[in-house]
Enzyme design. Structure first.
Site: not given
Ligand code: NAD
Length: 316
Positions: A11, A31, A51-52, A73, A140, A264-266
Protein backbone atom coordinates in the site's frame (compact mmCIF):
# COMPACT_ATOMS: atom_id res chain seq x y z
CA UNK A 1 20.18 8.69 -7.89
CA UNK A 2 19.30 5.04 -7.13
CA UNK A 3 17.06 3.85 -4.31
CA UNK A 4 15.66 0.54 -3.16
CA UNK A 5 12.19 0.40 -1.60
CA UNK A 6 11.49 -2.77 0.35
CA UNK A 7 7.74 -3.36 0.47
CA UNK A 8 7.36 -1.34 -2.75
CA UNK A 9 4.46 -3.53 -3.94
CA UNK A 10 2.44 -2.77 -0.82
CA UNK A 11 0.00 0.00 0.00
CA UNK A 12 2.35 2.79 1.16
CA UNK A 13 5.49 1.51 -0.60
CA UNK A 14 3.86 1.55 -4.04
CA UNK A 15 2.83 5.22 -3.65
CA UNK A 16 6.37 6.05 -2.56
CA UNK A 17 7.78 4.25 -5.63
CA UNK A 18 5.47 6.25 -7.94
CA UNK A 19 6.55 9.56 -6.40
CA UNK A 20 10.27 8.70 -6.55
CA UNK A 21 9.96 7.74 -10.22
CA UNK A 22 8.09 11.00 -10.92
CA UNK A 23 11.16 12.77 -9.53
CA UNK A 24 13.48 10.98 -11.97
CA UNK A 25 14.94 8.59 -9.40
CA UNK A 26 15.93 5.02 -10.40
CA UNK A 27 13.86 2.67 -8.24
CA UNK A 28 14.32 -1.00 -7.33
CA UNK A 29 11.86 -2.96 -5.21
CA UNK A 30 12.37 -5.88 -2.84
CA UNK A 31 9.04 -7.50 -1.99
CA UNK A 32 7.92 -11.12 -1.56
CA UNK A 33 4.30 -10.17 -2.41
CA UNK A 34 2.94 -11.71 0.80
CA UNK A 35 0.53 -8.76 1.14
CA UNK A 36 1.74 -6.58 -1.75
CA UNK A 37 0.44 -6.91 -5.29
CA UNK A 38 2.14 -6.90 -8.69
CA UNK A 39 -0.61 -4.57 -10.04
CA UNK A 40 0.59 -1.89 -7.60
CA UNK A 41 4.09 -1.87 -9.03
CA UNK A 42 5.07 1.01 -11.29
CA UNK A 43 6.28 -0.46 -14.62
CA UNK A 44 9.36 1.77 -14.51
CA UNK A 45 10.58 0.16 -11.28
CA UNK A 46 12.44 -3.12 -11.17
CA UNK A 47 10.77 -5.63 -8.87
CA UNK A 48 12.70 -8.45 -7.16
CA UNK A 49 10.30 -10.97 -5.64
CA UNK A 50 12.42 -12.05 -2.66
CA UNK A 51 12.15 -12.25 1.11
CA UNK A 52 13.93 -9.58 3.17
CA UNK A 53 15.26 -12.35 5.42
CA UNK A 54 17.06 -14.06 2.53
CA UNK A 55 20.67 -14.04 1.40
CA UNK A 56 19.38 -13.23 -2.08
CA UNK A 57 17.90 -9.92 -0.85
CA UNK A 58 21.27 -8.92 0.68
CA UNK A 59 23.05 -9.75 -2.58
CA UNK A 60 20.63 -7.54 -4.53
CA UNK A 61 21.47 -4.60 -2.25
CA UNK A 62 25.20 -5.24 -2.61
CA UNK A 63 24.92 -5.44 -6.40
CA UNK A 64 22.77 -2.32 -6.82
CA UNK A 65 24.59 -0.26 -4.15
CA UNK A 66 21.76 2.30 -3.91
CA UNK A 67 22.18 5.80 -2.49
CA UNK A 68 19.28 5.23 -0.10
CA UNK A 69 17.24 2.31 1.19
CA UNK A 70 13.59 2.74 2.23
CA UNK A 71 12.62 -0.11 4.53
CA UNK A 72 8.84 -0.55 4.45
CA UNK A 73 8.55 -4.33 4.01
CA UNK A 74 7.04 -5.68 7.18
CA UNK A 75 4.52 -7.88 8.85
CA UNK A 76 2.17 -4.91 9.44
CA UNK A 77 -0.86 -6.59 10.97
CA UNK A 78 -1.25 -6.08 14.74
CA UNK A 79 -3.66 -9.03 15.17
CA UNK A 80 -1.40 -11.38 13.24
CA UNK A 81 1.55 -10.36 15.42
CA UNK A 82 -0.35 -11.46 18.52
CA UNK A 83 -1.30 -14.74 16.84
CA UNK A 84 2.12 -15.46 15.28
CA UNK A 85 4.76 -13.59 17.32
CA UNK A 86 7.67 -15.61 15.92
CA UNK A 87 6.73 -14.87 12.31
CA UNK A 88 6.31 -11.19 13.22
CA UNK A 89 9.73 -11.14 14.89
CA UNK A 90 11.39 -12.97 11.99
CA UNK A 91 10.16 -10.45 9.41
CA UNK A 92 10.27 -7.23 11.42
CA UNK A 93 13.42 -7.83 13.48
CA UNK A 94 15.56 -10.38 11.64
CA UNK A 95 14.47 -9.10 8.23
CA UNK A 96 15.36 -5.52 9.20
CA UNK A 97 18.70 -6.69 10.59
CA UNK A 98 19.44 -8.52 7.34
CA UNK A 99 18.67 -5.36 5.33
CA UNK A 100 20.74 -3.17 7.68
CA UNK A 101 23.77 -5.47 7.39
CA UNK A 102 23.53 -5.46 3.60
CA UNK A 103 23.18 -1.65 3.52
CA UNK A 104 26.24 -1.26 5.70
CA UNK A 105 28.29 -3.56 3.45
CA UNK A 106 27.04 -1.73 0.34
CA UNK A 107 27.89 1.68 1.91
CA UNK A 108 24.30 2.91 1.48
CA UNK A 109 24.23 6.58 2.47
CA UNK A 110 20.82 6.58 4.19
CA UNK A 111 18.46 3.98 5.73
CA UNK A 112 14.88 5.28 6.07
CA UNK A 113 12.59 3.17 8.21
CA UNK A 114 8.79 2.92 8.44
CA UNK A 115 7.92 2.72 12.12
CA UNK A 116 4.60 3.18 13.88
CA UNK A 117 2.64 4.76 16.70
CA UNK A 118 2.16 1.16 17.97
CA UNK A 119 5.56 1.52 19.71
CA UNK A 120 3.84 3.65 22.38
CA UNK A 121 1.29 0.99 23.32
CA UNK A 122 -1.88 2.01 25.11
CA UNK A 123 -0.89 5.56 26.07
CA UNK A 124 -3.97 7.75 26.11
CA UNK A 125 -2.28 11.15 26.13
CA UNK A 126 -3.90 14.08 24.33
CA UNK A 127 -0.94 14.50 22.00
CA UNK A 128 2.06 12.15 21.99
CA UNK A 129 5.57 13.43 21.33
CA UNK A 130 8.61 11.41 20.22
CA UNK A 131 9.97 11.61 23.80
CA UNK A 132 7.05 9.69 25.25
CA UNK A 133 7.79 6.35 26.93
CA UNK A 134 7.38 3.35 24.68
CA UNK A 135 5.40 0.45 26.14
CA UNK A 136 4.23 -1.64 23.18
CA UNK A 137 1.00 -3.55 23.72
CA UNK A 138 1.42 -5.89 20.73
CA UNK A 139 4.29 -7.93 19.31
CA UNK A 140 4.06 -5.73 16.22
CA UNK A 141 4.77 -2.60 18.32
CA UNK A 142 7.59 -4.46 20.07
CA UNK A 143 9.19 -5.78 16.88
CA UNK A 144 9.11 -2.31 15.29
CA UNK A 145 10.61 -0.77 18.43
CA UNK A 146 13.33 -3.43 18.49
CA UNK A 147 14.09 -2.76 14.82
CA UNK A 148 14.40 0.95 15.68
CA UNK A 149 16.97 0.09 18.37
CA UNK A 150 19.04 -1.96 15.93
CA UNK A 151 19.00 0.94 13.47
CA UNK A 152 20.26 3.37 16.13
CA UNK A 153 22.98 0.95 17.24
CA UNK A 154 24.11 0.46 13.63
CA UNK A 155 24.69 4.18 13.56
CA UNK A 156 26.58 4.17 16.88
CA UNK A 157 28.79 1.25 15.82
CA UNK A 158 29.14 1.71 12.05
CA UNK A 159 27.90 5.25 11.32
CA UNK A 160 25.10 3.84 9.13
CA UNK A 161 23.01 7.01 8.70
CA UNK A 162 19.23 6.74 9.18
CA UNK A 163 15.88 8.43 9.71
CA UNK A 164 13.14 6.61 11.60
CA UNK A 165 9.64 7.79 10.68
CA UNK A 166 6.81 6.80 13.03
CA UNK A 167 3.60 6.97 11.01
CA UNK A 168 0.16 7.65 12.46
CA UNK A 169 -2.87 5.82 10.93
CA UNK A 170 -2.36 5.87 7.18
CA UNK A 171 -5.23 5.56 4.69
CA UNK A 172 -5.70 5.94 0.94
CA UNK A 173 -6.01 4.10 -2.39
CA UNK A 174 -4.61 0.54 -2.63
CA UNK A 175 -4.96 -0.10 1.12
CA UNK A 176 -6.34 -3.56 1.77
CA UNK A 177 -9.19 -3.88 4.30
CA UNK A 178 -6.98 -5.38 7.02
CA UNK A 179 -3.79 -4.75 8.94
CA UNK A 180 -2.73 -1.63 10.76
CA UNK A 181 -4.87 1.50 10.48
CA UNK A 182 -7.14 -0.27 8.02
CA UNK A 183 -10.43 1.07 9.42
CA UNK A 184 -10.98 3.43 6.46
CA UNK A 185 -10.36 0.65 3.93
CA UNK A 186 -12.65 -1.65 5.92
CA UNK A 187 -15.40 1.01 5.61
CA UNK A 188 -14.81 1.29 1.86
CA UNK A 189 -14.96 -2.48 1.58
CA UNK A 190 -18.35 -2.51 3.36
CA UNK A 191 -19.64 0.32 1.14
CA UNK A 192 -18.55 -1.62 -1.92
CA UNK A 193 -20.34 -4.73 -0.75
CA UNK A 194 -23.41 -2.63 -0.04
CA UNK A 195 -23.74 -3.64 3.62
CA UNK A 196 -24.00 -1.77 6.91
CA UNK A 197 -20.89 -0.60 8.74
CA UNK A 198 -19.92 -2.12 12.05
CA UNK A 199 -18.64 0.38 14.61
CA UNK A 200 -16.89 -0.95 17.70
CA UNK A 201 -17.97 1.07 20.74
CA UNK A 202 -19.72 4.45 20.46
CA UNK A 203 -17.69 5.68 17.47
CA UNK A 204 -16.34 8.59 19.51
CA UNK A 205 -12.85 7.08 19.65
CA UNK A 206 -10.36 9.19 17.71
CA UNK A 207 -7.28 8.51 15.64
CA UNK A 208 -4.75 10.61 13.77
CA UNK A 209 -5.60 9.66 10.18
CA UNK A 210 -3.02 10.72 7.61
CA UNK A 211 -3.36 10.48 3.84
CA UNK A 212 -0.82 8.23 2.12
CA UNK A 213 0.45 11.02 -0.17
CA UNK A 214 1.48 13.06 2.89
CA UNK A 215 3.42 10.04 4.18
CA UNK A 216 5.17 9.85 0.81
CA UNK A 217 6.30 13.51 0.85
CA UNK A 218 7.70 13.06 4.38
CA UNK A 219 9.67 10.02 3.17
CA UNK A 220 11.06 12.02 0.26
CA UNK A 221 12.01 14.88 2.58
CA UNK A 222 13.92 12.35 4.70
CA UNK A 223 16.31 11.67 1.81
CA UNK A 224 18.08 14.94 2.60
CA UNK A 225 16.86 15.82 6.10
CA UNK A 226 16.33 14.39 9.57
CA UNK A 227 19.57 12.39 9.82
CA UNK A 228 19.81 10.27 13.00
CA UNK A 229 16.36 11.36 14.13
CA UNK A 230 13.15 9.59 15.08
CA UNK A 231 10.24 11.62 13.75
CA UNK A 232 6.47 11.25 13.89
CA UNK A 233 4.62 11.68 10.60
CA UNK A 234 1.08 12.69 11.43
CA UNK A 235 -1.56 15.39 11.14
CA UNK A 236 -1.69 16.27 14.87
CA UNK A 237 -5.49 16.19 14.40
CA UNK A 238 -7.98 13.89 16.07
CA UNK A 239 -10.74 12.47 13.90
CA UNK A 240 -13.42 10.24 15.36
CA UNK A 241 -14.85 7.18 13.66
CA UNK A 242 -18.26 8.93 13.64
CA UNK A 243 -16.72 11.92 11.82
CA UNK A 244 -15.16 9.62 9.20
CA UNK A 245 -18.58 8.06 8.65
CA UNK A 246 -20.29 11.46 8.27
CA UNK A 247 -17.70 12.57 5.71
CA UNK A 248 -18.20 9.30 3.84
CA UNK A 249 -21.97 9.74 3.89
CA UNK A 250 -21.56 13.22 2.36
CA UNK A 251 -19.21 11.96 -0.34
CA UNK A 252 -21.27 8.84 -1.06
CA UNK A 253 -24.52 10.80 -1.18
CA UNK A 254 -26.49 7.97 0.42
CA UNK A 255 -26.86 7.46 4.16
CA UNK A 256 -24.71 4.66 5.53
CA UNK A 257 -26.23 2.15 7.93
CA UNK A 258 -24.19 1.87 11.12
CA UNK A 259 -24.33 -0.90 13.68
CA UNK A 260 -22.71 -0.20 17.04
CA UNK A 261 -21.17 -3.27 18.68
CA UNK A 262 -19.21 -3.81 21.91
CA UNK A 263 -15.86 -1.98 22.08
CA UNK A 264 -12.89 -4.19 21.19
CA UNK A 265 -10.82 -5.26 24.16
CA UNK A 266 -7.55 -3.32 24.42
CA UNK A 267 -8.63 -0.60 21.96
CA UNK A 268 -7.46 2.81 23.11
CA UNK A 269 -9.88 5.71 23.12
CA UNK A 270 -7.64 8.37 21.58
CA UNK A 271 -4.39 8.39 19.66
CA UNK A 272 -2.81 11.51 18.22
CA UNK A 273 0.82 12.25 17.36
CA UNK A 274 2.42 15.69 17.48
CA UNK A 275 4.04 16.60 14.14
CA UNK A 276 6.10 19.59 15.28
CA UNK A 277 9.40 17.76 14.93
CA UNK A 278 8.53 16.69 11.37
CA UNK A 279 7.60 20.22 10.34
CA UNK A 280 10.84 21.57 11.88
CA UNK A 281 13.34 18.95 10.78
CA UNK A 282 11.88 17.75 7.51
CA UNK A 283 10.47 21.13 6.39
CA UNK A 284 7.33 19.15 5.71
CA UNK A 285 3.67 19.49 6.52
CA UNK A 286 0.61 17.43 5.67
CA UNK A 287 -1.31 18.98 2.78
CA UNK A 288 -4.44 16.83 2.74
CA UNK A 289 -7.45 17.47 4.95
CA UNK A 290 -9.35 14.35 5.95
CA UNK A 291 -12.18 15.34 3.59
CA UNK A 292 -9.78 15.68 0.61
CA UNK A 293 -8.02 12.42 1.40
CA UNK A 294 -11.31 10.54 1.73
CA UNK A 295 -12.58 12.06 -1.52
CA UNK A 296 -9.50 10.87 -3.44
CA UNK A 297 -9.80 7.43 -1.87
CA UNK A 298 -13.48 7.35 -2.77
CA UNK A 299 -12.69 8.24 -6.38
CA UNK A 300 -10.24 5.35 -6.49
CA UNK A 301 -12.97 2.96 -5.30
CA UNK A 302 -15.74 4.60 -7.31
CA UNK A 303 -15.92 2.03 -10.09
CA UNK A 304 -16.45 -0.79 -7.56
CA UNK A 305 -18.90 1.36 -5.61
CA UNK A 306 -21.06 2.07 -8.69
CA UNK A 307 -21.16 -1.63 -9.59
CA UNK A 308 -22.19 -2.51 -6.01
CA UNK A 309 -25.04 0.06 -6.09
CA UNK A 310 -26.24 -1.22 -9.48
CA UNK A 311 -26.09 -4.82 -8.28
CA UNK A 312 -28.08 -4.06 -5.12
CA UNK A 313 -30.65 -2.08 -7.17
CA UNK A 314 -31.02 -5.02 -9.54
CA UNK A 315 -31.33 -7.47 -6.65
CA UNK A 316 -33.85 -5.26 -4.84
P1 NAD B 1 1.51 -3.56 3.29
O1 NAD B 1 1.24 -4.90 3.90
O2 NAD B 1 0.63 -3.08 2.19
O3 NAD B 1 3.02 -3.47 2.80
C1 NAD B 1 4.05 -4.29 3.29
C2 NAD B 1 4.79 -4.85 2.10
O4 NAD B 1 5.88 -5.64 2.59
C3 NAD B 1 3.93 -5.76 1.22
O5 NAD B 1 4.08 -5.41 -0.14
C4 NAD B 1 4.47 -7.15 1.50
O6 NAD B 1 4.31 -8.04 0.41
C5 NAD B 1 5.92 -6.86 1.86
N1 NAD B 1 6.52 -7.87 2.72
C6 NAD B 1 6.02 -8.37 3.87
N2 NAD B 1 6.85 -9.30 4.37
C7 NAD B 1 7.91 -9.36 3.54
C8 NAD B 1 9.10 -10.14 3.52
N3 NAD B 1 9.37 -11.04 4.49
N4 NAD B 1 9.98 -9.95 2.51
C9 NAD B 1 9.72 -9.06 1.50
N5 NAD B 1 8.61 -8.31 1.47
C10 NAD B 1 7.70 -8.46 2.48
O7 NAD B 1 1.49 -2.52 4.50
P2 NAD B 1 1.57 -0.93 4.51
O8 NAD B 1 0.39 -0.46 5.26
O9 NAD B 1 1.86 -0.40 3.18
O10 NAD B 1 2.83 -0.71 5.47
C11 NAD B 1 4.11 -0.32 4.98
C12 NAD B 1 5.01 -0.02 6.16
O11 NAD B 1 4.46 1.07 6.92
C13 NAD B 1 5.14 -1.18 7.15
O12 NAD B 1 6.48 -1.22 7.58
C14 NAD B 1 4.21 -0.80 8.28
O13 NAD B 1 4.63 -1.37 9.49
C15 NAD B 1 4.35 0.70 8.29
N6 NAD B 1 3.21 1.41 8.88
C16 NAD B 1 1.97 1.35 8.27
C17 NAD B 1 0.91 2.06 8.85
C18 NAD B 1 -0.47 2.07 8.23
O14 NAD B 1 -1.35 2.73 8.77
N7 NAD B 1 -0.70 1.40 7.11
C19 NAD B 1 1.10 2.77 10.04
C20 NAD B 1 2.36 2.79 10.62
C21 NAD B 1 3.41 2.11 10.01
Amino acid sequence: MKVIVSGGAGFIGSHLVDALIDRGIEVYIIDNLVSGQKENVNPQAQLYVVDICSEEASKIIMNIRPDAFYHLAAQADVGKSVQYPKYDGDVNIIGTLNMLEACRKASVRKFIFASTSAVYGNLNNELLSEDEITVPASFYGLSKLTAESYIRLFYELYRQSYTILRYANVYGPRQLPKGEGGVVSVFFDRLRKGGHINVHGDGKQTRDFIYVKDIVTANIAALENGDQETIQVSTSQRTSINEILSFLTDIHGISILREFTAPREGDIKHSCLCNKKATNLLSWKPLYTIEDGLKETYEFHQHDMTSACLESEQMG
